[in-house]
Design a protein around this motif. Structure first.
Motif, PDB file in Angstrom:
ATOM      1  N   ASP A  86       0.815  -1.225   0.000  1.00 41.45           N
ATOM      2  CA  ASP A  86       0.000   0.000   0.000  1.00 41.45           C
ATOM      3  C   ASP A  86       0.843   1.267   0.000  1.00 41.45           C
ATOM      4  O   ASP A  86       0.477   2.276   0.612  1.00 41.45           O
ATOM      5  N   ASP A  87       1.979   1.216  -0.686  1.00 37.21           N
ATOM      6  CA  ASP A  87       2.829   2.402  -0.813  1.00 37.21           C
ATOM      7  C   ASP A  87       2.962   2.727  -2.304  1.00 37.21           C
ATOM      8  O   ASP A  87       3.981   2.455  -2.937  1.00 37.21           O
ATOM      9  N   ALA A  88       1.899   3.307  -2.841  1.00 41.18           N
ATOM     10  CA  ALA A  88       1.863   3.597  -4.276  1.00 41.18           C
ATOM     11  C   ALA A  88       2.954   4.584  -4.676  1.00 41.18           C
ATOM     12  O   ALA A  88       3.556   4.458  -5.747  1.00 41.18           O
ATOM     13  N   ASP A  89       3.219   5.571  -3.816  1.00 41.67           N
ATOM     14  CA  ASP A  89       4.240   6.568  -4.157  1.00 41.67           C
ATOM     15  C   ASP A  89       5.612   5.918  -4.309  1.00 41.67           C
ATOM     16  O   ASP A  89       6.377   6.258  -5.220  1.00 41.67           O
ATOM     17  N   ALA A 119      -2.729   2.599 -12.242  1.00 40.27           N
ATOM     18  CA  ALA A 119      -3.328   3.493 -13.237  1.00 40.27           C
ATOM     19  C   ALA A 119      -4.249   4.493 -12.549  1.00 40.27           C
ATOM     20  O   ALA A 119      -5.053   4.136 -11.690  1.00 40.27           O
ATOM     21  N   GLY A 120      -4.103   5.755 -12.926  1.00 44.80           N
ATOM     22  CA  GLY A 120      -4.862   6.821 -12.293  1.00 44.80           C
ATOM     23  C   GLY A 120      -4.028   7.626 -11.320  1.00 44.80           C
ATOM     24  O   GLY A 120      -4.355   8.781 -11.022  1.00 44.80           O
ATOM     25  N   HIS A 121      -2.951   7.021 -10.818  1.00 42.17           N
ATOM     26  CA  HIS A 121      -1.999   7.758  -9.988  1.00 42.17           C
ATOM     27  C   HIS A 121      -1.245   8.705 -10.920  1.00 42.17           C
ATOM     28  O   HIS A 121      -0.704   8.288 -11.949  1.00 42.17           O
ATOM     29  N   SER A 122      -1.208   9.982 -10.589  1.00 39.93           N
ATOM     30  CA  SER A 122      -0.634  10.968 -11.506  1.00 39.93           C
ATOM     31  C   SER A 122       0.819  10.655 -11.853  1.00 39.93           C
ATOM     32  O   SER A 122       1.248  10.807 -13.007  1.00 39.93           O
ATOM     33  N   ILE A 128       4.263   6.362 -17.485  1.00 44.03           N
ATOM     34  CA  ILE A 128       3.826   5.593 -18.648  1.00 44.03           C
ATOM     35  C   ILE A 128       3.843   6.469 -19.899  1.00 44.03           C
ATOM     36  O   ILE A 128       4.274   6.037 -20.977  1.00 44.03           O
ATOM     37  N   ALA A 129       3.401   7.715 -19.758  1.00 45.28           N
ATOM     38  CA  ALA A 129       3.403   8.627 -20.908  1.00 45.28           C
ATOM     39  C   ALA A 129       4.825   8.875 -21.398  1.00 45.28           C
ATOM     40  O   ALA A 129       5.096   8.855 -22.607  1.00 45.28           O
ATOM     41  N   ALA A 130       5.748   9.107 -20.467  1.00 42.34           N
ATOM     42  CA  ALA A 130       7.140   9.370 -20.846  1.00 42.34           C
ATOM     43  C   ALA A 130       7.777   8.140 -21.481  1.00 42.34           C
ATOM     44  O   ALA A 130       8.501   8.242 -22.477  1.00 42.34           O
ATOM     45  N   MET A 131       7.507   6.964 -20.910  1.00 43.99           N
ATOM     46  CA  MET A 131       8.058   5.731 -21.474  1.00 43.99           C
ATOM     47  C   MET A 131       7.495   5.465 -22.866  1.00 43.99           C
ATOM     48  O   MET A 131       8.201   4.977 -23.751  1.00 43.99           O
ATOM     49  N   THR A 132       6.219   5.788 -23.052  1.00 45.28           N
ATOM     50  CA  THR A 132       5.587   5.554 -24.344  1.00 45.28           C
ATOM     51  C   THR A 132       6.247   6.400 -25.424  1.00 45.28           C
ATOM     52  O   THR A 132       6.456   5.935 -26.553  1.00 45.28           O
ATOM     53  N   VAL A 133       6.596   7.632 -25.090  1.00 45.68           N
ATOM     54  CA  VAL A 133       7.288   8.494 -26.052  1.00 45.68           C
ATOM     55  C   VAL A 133       8.632   7.890 -26.432  1.00 45.68           C
ATOM     56  O   VAL A 133       9.026   7.884 -27.605  1.00 45.68           O
ATOM     57  N   GLN A 134       9.346   7.366 -25.436  1.00 44.91           N
ATOM     58  CA  GLN A 134      10.646   6.760 -25.709  1.00 44.91           C
ATOM     59  C   GLN A 134      10.512   5.438 -26.464  1.00 44.91           C
ATOM     60  O   GLN A 134      11.331   5.120 -27.330  1.00 44.91           O
TER      61      GLN A 134
END
Length: 283
Positions: A86-89, A119-122, A128-134
């Motif tokens: 339970d430590d998402a961060d 998913a949904g955690h900012s 994921i967005a940054a990895m997708t670009v790479q």
């Protein structure tokens, strides 16, 4: 290579069967006798996590890491452990470290049943967005979208209105390539691969037809449209000539394709083909 211990064999069997508590106990016994077995420590960490023995899992993972077990697999497992604790961060921070190391296997993360719960955690969404670009850079590079106006399923007519054929242009390889498949009204066929040569910044078309015409042209967008120049080679007679093509998006949604060939090294040009593309009705 040393023979597997009885405890290790039992552990592997329990692990394969998903008997996590028994696997954790067996790997723990094995590592007492073989404390330098990095894989066993890692398997112990996984088994302990699955058995919800999180403190033991973290400790075993630390030993695997100290023994220089696969850094990527260690990071993945630590992120999973943080999720289950339970430590998402902390889990997201682990994935951020993984991304910073150059890891681009975004599908391994989004397809992981434990990590996907983030998913949904900012922070997770940003990673994921940054990895997708790479991982898929062409989809995020405007230069690769310059020819998008040509994508689609088309009926092609000559200037007088007669049907010349049909053409299908599709995006492939996550936006890195456009594939053309042409069928003429007379039954002849051809195809091309179109892509950006990032070393020069130019668009390239390589065309081959069943009749033996081979086109190799390159260039880029102009005020008149996509202009590519180079050569055409005729396999049948072995001749090569200067060649150029211009694709112009028209105001009514059509695309004009105009090919020219030169017989005097580019001093003058003769029309080779002119076609007007109209999108096929939606199915």
């Amino acid at each position: 290579m040393p023979f597997a211990t009885s405890a290790e064999q039992d552990a592997d069997s329990f692990f394969a069967a998903g008997n996590w508590a028994a696997a954790a106990d067996a790997y723990a016994s094995h590592t007492v006798e073989h404390p330098e077995d990095a894989l066993a420590w890692f398997q112990l960490a996984v088994s302990a996590r699955q058995a919800e023995r999180y403190d033991a899992a973290f400790a075993a993972l630390a030993r695997a890491e100290a023994l220089e077990f696969s850094p990527v697999r260690v990071s993945f497992e630590r992120a999973r452990l943080n999720v289950r604790s339970d430590d998402a961060d902390a889990a997201v921070a682990e994935l951020q470290t993984l991304a910073s190391s150059g890891f681009t296997g975004v599908n391994f993360i989004t397809g992981d049943p434990v990590l996907a719960t983030l998913a949904g955690h900012s922070g997770y969404d940003a990673v994921i967005a940054a990895m997708t670009v790479q991982a898929f850079p062409c989809e995020h590079d405007e230069l690769f979208s310059a020819f998008d106006f040509w994508i689609g399923e088309w009926d092609v007519h000559v200037a007088g209105g007669a049907v010349a054929g049909s053409n299908v242009i599709e995006r492939a390889q996550r936006g890195c390539v456009l594939i053309e498949n042409w069928s003429s009204a007379s039954g002849s066929t051809g195809m091309s691969i179109n892509y950006v040569d990032k070393t020069s910044g130019e668009w390239v078309q390589i065309w081959n037809a069943a009749g033996g015409s081979q086109i190799n042209i390159r260039g880029g967008m102009t005020n008149d449209g996509m202009l590519l120049t180079g050569t055409i080679h005729y396999v049948a007679n072995g001749t090569t000539a200067p060649f150029r093509g211009l694709w112009t998006p028209l105001a009514d949604g059509r695309v004009r394709q105009f090919f020219e060939q030169s017989s005097d090294e580019g001093e003058t040009w003769t029309p080779w083909f002119e076609g007007f593309y109209t999108r096929k009705p939606a199915k």
